[in-house]
Design a protein around this motif. Structure first.
Motif, PDB file in Angstrom:
ATOM      1  N   UNK A 134       0.853  -1.194   0.000  1.00  0.00           N
ATOM      2  CA  UNK A 134       0.000   0.000   0.000  1.00  0.00           C
ATOM      3  C   UNK A 134       0.885   1.239   0.000  1.00  0.00           C
ATOM      4  N   UNK A 135       0.557   2.177  -0.869  1.00  0.00           N
ATOM      5  CA  UNK A 135       1.252   3.464  -0.904  1.00  0.00           C
ATOM      6  C   UNK A 135       0.237   4.542  -0.530  1.00  0.00           C
ATOM      7  N   UNK A 136       0.540   5.282   0.521  1.00  0.00           N
ATOM      8  CA  UNK A 136      -0.371   6.356   0.949  1.00  0.00           C
ATOM      9  C   UNK A 136       0.256   7.699   0.598  1.00  0.00           C
ATOM     10  N   UNK A 137      -0.476   8.497  -0.143  1.00  0.00           N
ATOM     11  CA  UNK A 137       0.056   9.815  -0.520  1.00  0.00           C
ATOM     12  C   UNK A 137      -0.448  10.868   0.462  1.00  0.00           C
ATOM     13  N   UNK A 138       0.489  11.499   1.135  1.00  0.00           N
ATOM     14  CA  UNK A 138       0.098  12.474   2.163  1.00  0.00           C
ATOM     15  C   UNK A 138       1.144  13.584   2.304  1.00  0.00           C
ATOM     16  N   UNK A 139       1.768  13.939   1.200  1.00  0.00           N
ATOM     17  CA  UNK A 139       2.857  14.924   1.284  1.00  0.00           C
ATOM     18  C   UNK A 139       2.369  16.365   1.214  1.00  0.00           C
TER      19      UNK A 139
ATOM     20  N   UNK B 229       5.418  11.500   2.666  1.00  0.00           N
ATOM     21  CA  UNK B 229       5.180  12.725   3.421  1.00  0.00           C
ATOM     22  C   UNK B 229       6.055  13.842   2.856  1.00  0.00           C
ATOM     23  N   UNK B 230       5.665  15.067   3.127  1.00  0.00           N
ATOM     24  CA  UNK B 230       6.468  16.195   2.648  1.00  0.00           C
ATOM     25  C   UNK B 230       6.343  17.340   3.621  1.00  0.00           C
ATOM     26  N   UNK B 231       5.242  18.069   3.512  1.00  0.00           N
ATOM     27  CA  UNK B 231       4.993  19.195   4.415  1.00  0.00           C
ATOM     28  C   UNK B 231       4.930  18.683   5.858  1.00  0.00           C
ATOM     29  N   UNK B 232       5.769  19.272   6.720  1.00  0.00           N
ATOM     30  CA  UNK B 232       5.882  18.855   8.131  1.00  0.00           C
ATOM     31  C   UNK B 232       6.153  17.358   8.275  1.00  0.00           C
ATOM     32  N   UNK B 233       7.097  16.905   7.487  1.00  0.00           N
ATOM     33  CA  UNK B 233       7.487  15.495   7.463  1.00  0.00           C
ATOM     34  C   UNK B 233       7.705  14.918   8.864  1.00  0.00           C
ATOM     35  N   UNK B 234       8.570  15.577   9.644  1.00  0.00           N
ATOM     36  CA  UNK B 234       8.938  15.046  10.965  1.00  0.00           C
ATOM     37  C   UNK B 234       7.736  14.931  11.895  1.00  0.00           C
TER      38      UNK B 234
ATOM     39  N   UNK C 263       6.603   2.438   6.606  1.00  0.00           N
ATOM     40  CA  UNK C 263       7.807   3.109   6.115  1.00  0.00           C
ATOM     41  C   UNK C 263       7.433   4.485   5.578  1.00  0.00           C
ATOM     42  N   UNK C 264       8.122   5.490   6.070  1.00  0.00           N
ATOM     43  CA  UNK C 264       7.849   6.840   5.557  1.00  0.00           C
ATOM     44  C   UNK C 264       8.933   7.240   4.568  1.00  0.00           C
ATOM     45  N   UNK C 265       8.543   7.940   3.540  1.00  0.00           N
ATOM     46  CA  UNK C 265       9.517   8.452   2.589  1.00  0.00           C
ATOM     47  C   UNK C 265       9.218   9.938   2.389  1.00  0.00           C
ATOM     48  N   UNK C 266      10.277  10.703   2.234  1.00  0.00           N
ATOM     49  CA  UNK C 266      10.081  12.146   2.127  1.00  0.00           C
ATOM     50  C   UNK C 266      10.113  12.569   0.663  1.00  0.00           C
ATOM     51  N   UNK C 267       9.053  13.244   0.249  1.00  0.00           N
ATOM     52  CA  UNK C 267       9.024  13.813  -1.100  1.00  0.00           C
ATOM     53  C   UNK C 267       9.611  15.221  -0.976  1.00  0.00           C
TER      54      UNK C 267
ATOM     55  N   UNK D 132       6.540   7.656  -7.318  1.00  0.00           N
ATOM     56  CA  UNK D 132       7.924   7.287  -7.674  1.00  0.00           C
ATOM     57  C   UNK D 132       8.792   7.203  -6.425  1.00  0.00           C
ATOM     58  N   UNK D 133       8.643   8.193  -5.543  1.00  0.00           N
ATOM     59  CA  UNK D 133       9.410   8.196  -4.293  1.00  0.00           C
ATOM     60  C   UNK D 133       9.072   6.974  -3.444  1.00  0.00           C
ATOM     61  N   UNK D 134       7.802   6.624  -3.415  1.00  0.00           N
ATOM     62  CA  UNK D 134       7.384   5.455  -2.624  1.00  0.00           C
ATOM     63  C   UNK D 134       8.010   4.185  -3.186  1.00  0.00           C
ATOM     64  N   UNK D 135       8.088   4.098  -4.496  1.00  0.00           N
ATOM     65  CA  UNK D 135       8.629   2.885  -5.127  1.00  0.00           C
ATOM     66  C   UNK D 135      10.103   2.662  -4.776  1.00  0.00           C
ATOM     67  N   UNK D 136      10.792   3.727  -4.400  1.00  0.00           N
ATOM     68  CA  UNK D 136      12.183   3.576  -3.965  1.00  0.00           C
ATOM     69  C   UNK D 136      12.282   2.658  -2.742  1.00  0.00           C
ATOM     70  N   UNK D 137      11.210   2.639  -1.964  1.00  0.00           N
ATOM     71  CA  UNK D 137      11.188   1.792  -0.762  1.00  0.00           C
ATOM     72  C   UNK D 137      10.583   0.416  -1.047  1.00  0.00           C
ATOM     73  N   UNK D 138      10.273   0.160  -2.302  1.00  0.00           N
ATOM     74  CA  UNK D 138       9.658  -1.132  -2.652  1.00  0.00           C
ATOM     75  C   UNK D 138      10.509  -1.855  -3.691  1.00  0.00           C
TER      76      UNK D 138
END
Ligand code: UD1
Ligand code: CA
Length: 417
Positions: free
Chosen positions: A7-12, A54-59, A70-74, A85-91
């Motif tokens: 599952x990839x959740x977009x929330x950046x 995640x992107x805006x207010x990542x931390x 797993x969180x990935x920063x856009x 694409x960024x999520x796929x880096x972790x897959x």
């Protein structure tokens, strides 16, 4: 566990249309960040892996997440295709189905996603869309179909011509992809649109043109598909979620007299045969027993525990308090940081003065006590078992069991109650 599903959740996104400092996915619905509902749904699907972008207010968001995600920063918010694409880096080693969920679609139910996944795998599709038929499709990507009525593209509102804007079938944002097909299509996505963004939705046209298998299923209840972009949609989603919560309580045996003016947070508990009267707010982490009567106009705040057969009447605020069985608090009172026993009767206008300007203190009221109208209990203070306070008294000293205290500040009388 479905090892072959990621599952990839977009929330950046910041959520510009919310006009807020708070990231959009952290805005609350029935007292809970909307992202929490998406995470619940994800967990219920038991995927092999979950990646959130995640992107805006990542931390700030990342530290709220459960450890199995797993969180990935856009770095730059260049659109939904860029985020995937960024999520796929972790897959990297993963093969199988990639299910994309949007962090701003919190009303989606497991049954709908299960159906989508089933349809996708049974038909061995490259991409399967969850679509919805909306009478007011404004703001959503529209589904284009070819002359055989096969899905051929998604056109975003901003790019749509007048004819396309008339299309009522929309993209909910929830899409299942075969991972290899997705990767190949993402390489071809270009930011040649008004927003200069990489649209994930462009992959559909790309896959169609490559002769890949693209199909979709329509969601039965379009309310599930609401994407929250503005405070108006937030309020709408809140209403729908509140209705779901209230219905769940009613099904479990709670009477809700007016479903429109009863506000119960996600996670509250209410026992069978309790009755909730209008204009009542019940916050999260509140537990109410069986056969209680609450409201009208009651506010039960976090950390409140109410035993069975309790009556909490009108204009009552209860905060971080335990209320024993068969106790009555019927008219305008504030009970905070208190432990109230069983069969206590609290008269109108009683206040626990729990805050001295620096810290909060506890009030203890033992079983069978009778608190006279307009009593102020200056905490920390204890009222003994079966004790009584006179009307208008200000209690600054503990009252022994079965004694009477009256006056301002209250004196303890020699005789028994
Ligand atoms: C999107 C879809 C649209 C669909 C609608 C459903 C695209 C291009 N459009 O539009 O077809 O009908 O959702 O609600 O996908 N995000 C990122 N990184 C980015 C951009 C967005 O992570 O660079 C996240 C956002 O935080 C959000 C989600 O992706 O959770 C969707 O983005 P949003 O800008 O809300 O897309 P819509 O305009 O609603
Ligand atoms: Ca959206």
């Amino acid at each position: 566990m479905h090892k072959n599903i990621a599952v990839v959740i977009l929330a950046a996104g910041k959520g510009e249309r919310m006009k807020s400092e708070t990231p959009k996915v952290m805005h609350k619905i029935c007292s809970r960040p909307m992202l929490a509902y998406v995470l619940d749904l994800t967990r219920s699907l038991k995927p092999g892996k979950t990646v959130i972008v995640l992107g805006y207010q990542y931390e700030a968001i990342r530290k709220e997440l459960p450890p199995d995600i797993t969180a990935v920063r856009q770095r730059r918010l260049q659109g939904t295709a860029d985020a995937v694409k960024d999520a796929l880096l972790k897959l990297k080693g993963f093969k199988g189905t990639v299910l994309v969920l949007y962090g701003d679609t919190p009303l989606l139910k497991k049954e709908s996603v299960d159906k989508l996944l089933k349809y996708h795998t049974e038909n061995k599709l490259d991409a399967t869309l969850l679509t919805a038929r909306m009478n007011k499709p404004k703001g959503y990507g529209r589904i284009l179909r070819d002359k055989y009525s096969s899905i051929s593209a998604i056109v975003e509102e901003k790019e749509a011509d007048d004819f396309e804007k008339e299309i009522k079938e929309v993209n909910t944002g929830i899409i299942c992809f075969n991972k290899a097909s997705l990767e190949a299509a993402l390489k071809k996505v270009r930011p040649d649109n008004r927003k200069k963004e990489y649209y994930l939705t462009d992959t559909i046209k790309i896959l169609y043109q490559q002769g890949k298998l693209v199909d979709g299923i329509k969601i039965a209840d379009i309310h599930e598909a609401i994407g929250i972009n503005s405070r108006l949609e937030l309020a709408r989603a809140n209403l729908i979620m509140q209705q779901r919560i209230n219905e769940k309580f009613m099904r479990s045996g709670v009477t809700i007299v007016d479903i429109c003016s009863t506000f119960i947070s996600y996670g509250a508990e209410i026992g069978r045969d309790s009755v909730i009267y209008p204009f009542t707010v019940i916050e999260r982490d509140v537990r109410i027993g069986k056969r209680c009567s609450v409201g009208p106009f009651a506010h039960l705040r976090e950390g409140t525990r109410v035993s069975d057969d309790v009556t909490l009447g009108n204009f009552i605020e209860i905060n971080r308090a335990d209320i024993g069985a068969k106790t009555f608090i019927k008219h305008f009172s504030y009970i905070g940081d208190a432990v109230v026993g069983a069969r206590v009767n609290i008269g109108a206008g009683t206040v626990t003065a729990n805050f001295d300007g620096r810290s909060k203190h506890t009030t203890v009221i033992k079983d069978n006590a009778l608190i006279g109208s307009d009593t102020i209990l200056v905490a920390p203070v204890k009222v003994g078992r079966g004790a009584l306070t006179g009307a208008g008294s200000v209690i600054i000293k503990n009252i022994p069991d079965n004694k009477k205290a009256v006056g301002v500040p209250a004196r303890i009388l020699k005789e028994k109650r």
